[in-house]
Scaffold this active site. Structure first.
Site, short mmCIF file in Angstrom:
data_model
loop_
_atom_site.label_atom_id
_atom_site.label_comp_id
_atom_site.label_asym_id
_atom_site.label_seq_id
_atom_site.Cartn_x
_atom_site.Cartn_y
_atom_site.Cartn_z
CG ASP A 1 -1.72 -1.30 1.37
OD1 ASP A 1 -2.11 -1.85 0.33
OD2 ASP A 1 -1.91 -1.75 2.51
CD GLU B 1 -8.88 -2.68 -1.86
OE1 GLU B 1 -9.63 -2.91 -0.91
OE2 GLU B 1 -8.00 -3.46 -2.24
C1 6LW Z 1 -5.81 -2.09 2.05
C2 6LW Z 1 -6.40 -2.19 0.73
C3 6LW Z 1 -5.55 -3.22 0.18
O1 6LW Z 1 -6.51 -1.36 2.97
O2 6LW Z 1 -5.24 -4.09 1.16
O3 6LW Z 1 -4.30 -3.98 -1.57
C4 6LW Z 1 -5.69 -3.53 2.38
N1 6LW Z 1 -5.09 -3.17 -1.00
O4 6LW Z 1 -6.40 -1.05 -0.04
C5 6LW Z 1 -4.75 -3.82 3.48
O5 6LW Z 1 -3.43 -3.52 3.09
#
Ligand code: 6LW
Length: 495
Positions: free
Chosen positions: A15, A171
């Protein structure tokens, strides 16, 4: 022209969020159940990153309950520089939710947390428009204005874009004002093999967002690329003004389905622009940047525990209290006092560093005359292998799910002993089920030779087996009583 090796931040550094201040770059990553939280890195060339601290390095900033599960804790931060200050917003999913901290020096100290109790969701992003309005965007993807000084949410979060219809987990939003457009970069498809990076743009920070016609702008799903699960990206301009992406990816090894053991790592990929849309890649293991590289950081192989404070790359489970972990008791040694009964316990006393290389070696000199403890390779409390010494015996122990076994033991004379682990990537492919690596545990004899006591299948310490968001951490622990460690060294081996 500088040649570089991806990942630029190997080991569990997922991240990534990056910002540029003049000639300097700063990057932050997730830290989950480990304390201190949110490692901060500095670079001048986007390739060599030196850890300069951790944003959350005091209990007043980060409380991880001792019963909080692994792969919970601190998720995806966003790091920005605005108005002469660094701003870092993140989520503690184990309590407290969203909060932000600020600093004038990214090496610290960072401020006490400003909580955002009315901001739901994860993966918060910060962006300021020309009026100084602060826009906070979270996974989903929803957005609301906030007052970053007080943490007050100004209005109701609005859904602004959700990526491709039907794609799961929109996300990791990052909102960037580039040229005439506001670009909303997101991840979608989940953080597993389907992971992808997509983008939309709008004339204002709040929309209306129009998706890029060539979305996803980066994914390795369904390919035989050596780097998989590519997603959760951020954008930054290189020293020459060209654009680059930092993102997470994994390196699965072995047969089917492929096991990755180092967690989600940070990679660098070039970005060009066509018709106002980013064209990303290629994302390769050996890349080049069109500017000279700075000398790489000098990474010490050995830690002699001669400094009062541990190097910022050492991470403990959930907390690090002086009464459990100190260099002050025996000068030049790290002393651990047991709390939980073993590494199976959520409150185990364990301090380690991320495994960053597919093949590597670690050694430590342990004095366990006052207890039992040793050297472990940890994925989580249900998946770990270790070698420990106590009561005149060295034992190799494997915990995989609900199974736990002592797989080897040997008597040793009382007094300090060198324990070791060699992680060796599998070189020969036996069949489709071949695992990624073998983890050998052993002791160093008085003549300096290493005697392996056991070689264990590495796949059981992989994310594909254990689940979750993290990777292996190699470190030291006390299971009972008091255990002293004179030094610890970690050496990459050729894979
Ligand atoms: C994070 C989300 C993700 O909050 O994994 O790969 C989660 N993306 O965006 C935890 O790292």
């Amino acid at each position: 022209m500088g040649k570089f090796t991806n990942p630029v931040l190997p080991g569990c550094h997922p991240d990534p969020s990056v910002c540029r201040v003049g000639e300097d770059y700063y990057l932050a990553c997730s830290s989950f159940e480990y304390f201190p939280g949110v490692p901060i890195f500095h670079s001048r060339d986007l390739v060599h990153w030196t850890q300069i601290g951790n944003a959350l390095d005091r209990p007043s900033q980060l409380r991880l309950p001792l019963d909080s599960p692994s792969s919970a804790g601190v998720y995806a931060p966003t790091l920005r520089h605005h108005d002469g200050r660094f701003w870092l917003i993140t989520t503690n999913v184990s309590g407290g939710g969203n909060f932000l901290v600020t600093a004038t020096d990214p090496a610290g100290p960072w401020s006490e947390p400003v909580p955002l109790p009315d901001l739901p969701g994860i993966d918060p992003d910060l962006a300021w428009d020309a009026d100084g309005t602060c826009w906070c965007t979270v996974a989903g993807v929803a957005q609301v204005r906030i007052d970053p000084d007080t943490g007050q949410v100004l209005g109701t979060p609005q859904r602004i874009w959700s990526g491709a219809p039907g794609a799961k987990a929109p996300e990791a939003p990052h909102l960037h004002h580039i040229g005439d457009h506001w670009y909303l970069l997101i991840a979608e498809g989940g953080t597993e093999r389907g992971h992808a990076v997509s983008i939309a743009r709008a004339p204002t920070p709040s929309g209306p967002f129009k998706p890029c016609p060539t979305n996803p702008v980066l994914t390795h799903r369904g390919t035989d690329e050596p780097v998989q699960n590519t997603g959760h990206a951020d954008l930054v301009q290189g020293p020459d003004g060209s654009w680059w992406m930092v993102l997470l990816g994994v390196r699965p090894r072995g047969g089917t389905p492929g096991w990755h053991v180092l967690g989600r790592e940070t990679f660098l990929a070039p970005v060009t622009w066509e018709d106002g849309w980013p064209v990303v890649g290629p994302l390769v293991l050996e890349g080049s940047v069109p500017w000279p590289l700075e000398p790489g950081p000098v990474v010490p192989v050995r830690d002699d525990f001669d400094q009062a404070a541990l190097h910022p790359s050492w991470i403990s489970l959930r907390d690090r209290r002086e009464e459990h972990c100190t260099t002050g008791q025996r000068p030049g040694w790290l002393t651990l006092h047991a709390r939980g009964e073993s590494l199976d316990a959520l409150d185990a006393v364990f301090v380690g560093r991320r495994q960053q290389h597919l093949s590597c070696r670690a050694r430590t000199l342990v004095d366990a005359r006052g207890g039992t403890g040793g050297l472990a390779v940890r994925l989580d409390e249900e998946h770990h292998y270790e070698i420990e010494v106590g009561d005149g015996q060295v034992r190799v122990i494997a915990r995989v799910g609900s199974l736990k076994s002592e797989v080897a033991s040997r008597a040793v004379p009382a007094g300090p002993v060198v324990l070791g682990v060699d992680v060796c990537e599998r070189k020969t492919f036996r069949d489709a089920r071949t695992g990624p690596d073998t983890v050998f545990f052993g002791i160093e004899e008085s003549d300096g030779t290493f005697t392996a006591l056991a070689g264990l299948e590495g796949r059981y310490l992989s994310t594909e087996v254990a689940g979750g968001f993290t990777g292996r951490v190699i470190g030291l622990y006390a299971a009972t009583g008091t255990v002293h460690f004179d030094w610890f060294d970690y050496t990459p081996l050729d894979s």
